[in-house]
Design a protein around this motif. Sequence first.
Motif, short mmCIF file in Angstrom:
data_model
loop_
_atom_site.label_atom_id
_atom_site.label_comp_id
_atom_site.label_asym_id
_atom_site.label_seq_id
_atom_site.Cartn_x
_atom_site.Cartn_y
_atom_site.Cartn_z
N ALA A 37 -47.92 -20.46 -9.45
CA ALA A 37 -48.70 -19.28 -9.84
C ALA A 37 -48.37 -18.09 -8.95
O ALA A 37 -48.15 -16.97 -9.43
CB ALA A 37 -50.19 -19.60 -9.77
N PHE A 38 -48.31 -18.33 -7.64
CA PHE A 38 -48.07 -17.23 -6.71
C PHE A 38 -46.63 -16.70 -6.86
O PHE A 38 -46.39 -15.49 -6.75
CB PHE A 38 -48.33 -17.68 -5.27
N LYS A 43 -44.89 -16.72 -9.60
CA LYS A 43 -44.91 -15.93 -10.83
C LYS A 43 -45.44 -14.53 -10.54
O LYS A 43 -44.90 -13.52 -10.99
CB LYS A 43 -45.81 -16.62 -11.86
N LYS A 44 -46.51 -14.49 -9.75
CA LYS A 44 -47.09 -13.20 -9.35
C LYS A 44 -46.07 -12.37 -8.58
O LYS A 44 -45.98 -11.15 -8.78
CB LYS A 44 -48.35 -13.47 -8.51
N MET A 93 -51.69 -5.17 -11.78
CA MET A 93 -52.09 -6.15 -12.79
C MET A 93 -53.26 -5.63 -13.61
O MET A 93 -53.93 -4.69 -13.22
CB MET A 93 -52.54 -7.44 -12.09
N LEU A 143 -54.17 -15.42 -12.78
CA LEU A 143 -53.56 -15.82 -11.50
C LEU A 143 -54.54 -16.68 -10.70
O LEU A 143 -54.19 -17.75 -10.21
CB LEU A 143 -53.16 -14.58 -10.70
N GLU A 174 -54.95 -20.12 -12.18
CA GLU A 174 -53.82 -21.00 -11.91
C GLU A 174 -53.84 -21.50 -10.47
O GLU A 174 -53.53 -22.65 -10.20
CB GLU A 174 -52.50 -20.27 -12.19
N ILE A 175 -54.27 -20.63 -9.56
CA ILE A 175 -54.32 -21.05 -8.16
C ILE A 175 -55.39 -22.11 -7.94
O ILE A 175 -55.20 -23.07 -7.21
CB ILE A 175 -54.52 -19.81 -7.24
#
Lengths: 255, 304, 66
Positions: free
Chosen positions: A6-7, A9-10, B92, B100, B103-104
């Motif tokens: 996830a990170f 991707k960010k 964002m 985000l 997902e984390i």
Amino acid sequence: MKSFVAFTKKEFTESLRTYRLVVLAAVFLLLGVMSPLFAKILPELLSGVDLGGGIVITAPDPTAMDSWAQFFKNVGQMGMLTLIITFSGIIANELNRGTLIILLTKGMKRHTVILSKFLSASVLWTASYLLCLTVCYAYTEYFWPASILSNAFLAFFSIWLFGEFLIALLIFGGILFGNLYGSLLTCLGVIVTLSLLNILPYVQKYNPIALAGGTLSLLNAQKEAADFIPVTIICSVMAVSLLVMSIVVFNKKQI
Amino acid sequence: MTNTLSVKGLSKSFGANKVIDSISFDVPEGSIFGFIGANGAGKTTTMKMILGLLPSDNGEIFVCGEKVSFGATKTNRFIGYLPDVPEFYGYMRAKEYLQLCGEIVGLDAVVKSRRIAELLDIVGLSGVNKRISALSRGMKQRLGMAQALLNEPELLICDEPTSALDPMGRKEILDTLKQASRKTTVFFSTHILSDVERICDRVAVISGGQIALSGTLAELRTKHKSNSILIKFASAIDKEQFVSAAALLMKDVKSVDMELTLRVTDIEAAQRVILRILSLNDILPLKLEVLEPTIESLYLEVAG
Amino acid sequence: MENLQEYLPFLIPLAVIQAGLMLASLIHVLRHDTYRFGNRPLWIVLCLATGIIGPVLYFAIGRGDE
């Protein structure tokens, strides 16, 4: 693992939307075109210049090696500078603004941040470098076909490795000082120190800075691969240690 | 009743400055706990220690029965946290940010998109498609609330959630907190006492690094039960007449315009006497009221 | 430079990238009014007059937080 994906991707979204990707791609594309151009145009510009007293410069016809010499010079200077500037805020901006706090309190591990940032920056750097290399190779082959490149892999690998080392250094500086200037100054400070150390002849062989500018000698077979093995190992070890230290320092850091 | 958050003998110094001096308190499951203190009293420091972002010098913190340790923030899986000024990635959109976070936290895809849609609706951001950098302060605070509630936390920690907002924004945040408290325990810090009276059922007041006061709001009200009576008269003549007739009660009096505030020892006896005097003298007051203690008066008493 | 033709394969991509960067940074400068440092006139001059250096500096460190 989920948070790592996830990170990361960010990180890529960030690179895209903050123009990091565009800038890197444009600059390295430019360097790839410029290097053979300079190799071709410089002798033409110089030859025929009358220095006075009947001394006229006669420049030899350029070769593929001149093009690669320009490539190493351009990537080693402008390229590295661009790399440093674009990634100087990679961790510093987050610490400075406090954008990591929410994500870390969601249970994301701190080392995930460091490894993910290193990975995404490496991917960007590798892609831009390959773009530059491909373009330069295409032009060079077109103008000076079938030129012989010795030790090609190691020669091109070494400057890439130096870029990786710089990314690790920028992350470490950012973690240590938590701001843009700390990150930039750490990186520049280390480069200046390494350059100064390079004055000592017995250090040269082991100095990572050799990887940033000196690998033309590999390509034109003036030196052998074995000459660059120790410094390649040293540089890799330093990059890995910088990452490990970053994680250790970050785990102890109050944010 | 179990305690969702339990703080035992917590201390923290910055250099020679002892910010938190051995504080202890419990936040029972299901309560809305107001953590009150002036700016700089140590509220944020305490919260950061609960979140494992700051090491403590002494003492223990338990979240849902598990001990909090600095750095390794395992207990944060129980917690949703809203910092005082939440910082997001400006490039964002609100929905992308929540994705985000989801997902984390490791929510699975179906649950995640359902929760995000729900939360955007609750905080009133579902139609907003601007980048976060273009959102107002109040909208950012509401997005902060949404991310804090995303993983359906056992404990919601909010640091001064209302202090930077206008009255409308404050009302929205308080309503969201109230709504959230049906499913989660809420621990929030503030220096705005009217917020506390509006939604809290328990409070602790921190002052000088120590807990100066703590308990349920009802407990505090009875313990510090007021012994003041306020009388408002229709005219100055009525007031004068009453004062001369009730000379015995005029020991500790505050007189403002048409109002008298009497402090007495036995509130019920005093009320009887007052009513008798009023009827004997044929005075009809506009108002006769036994004063309830406000959080403000309690706060000023302990922290003033 | 008698044989400009020979240089066209270089000059066209160079000109395209350069102009692209210049235009992109100029549009961004004009559409935003907060910068991490410097001001609008400075960035306009830098983006137009310094080749790729101005645009790179602008996007990397001059651009304000959005």
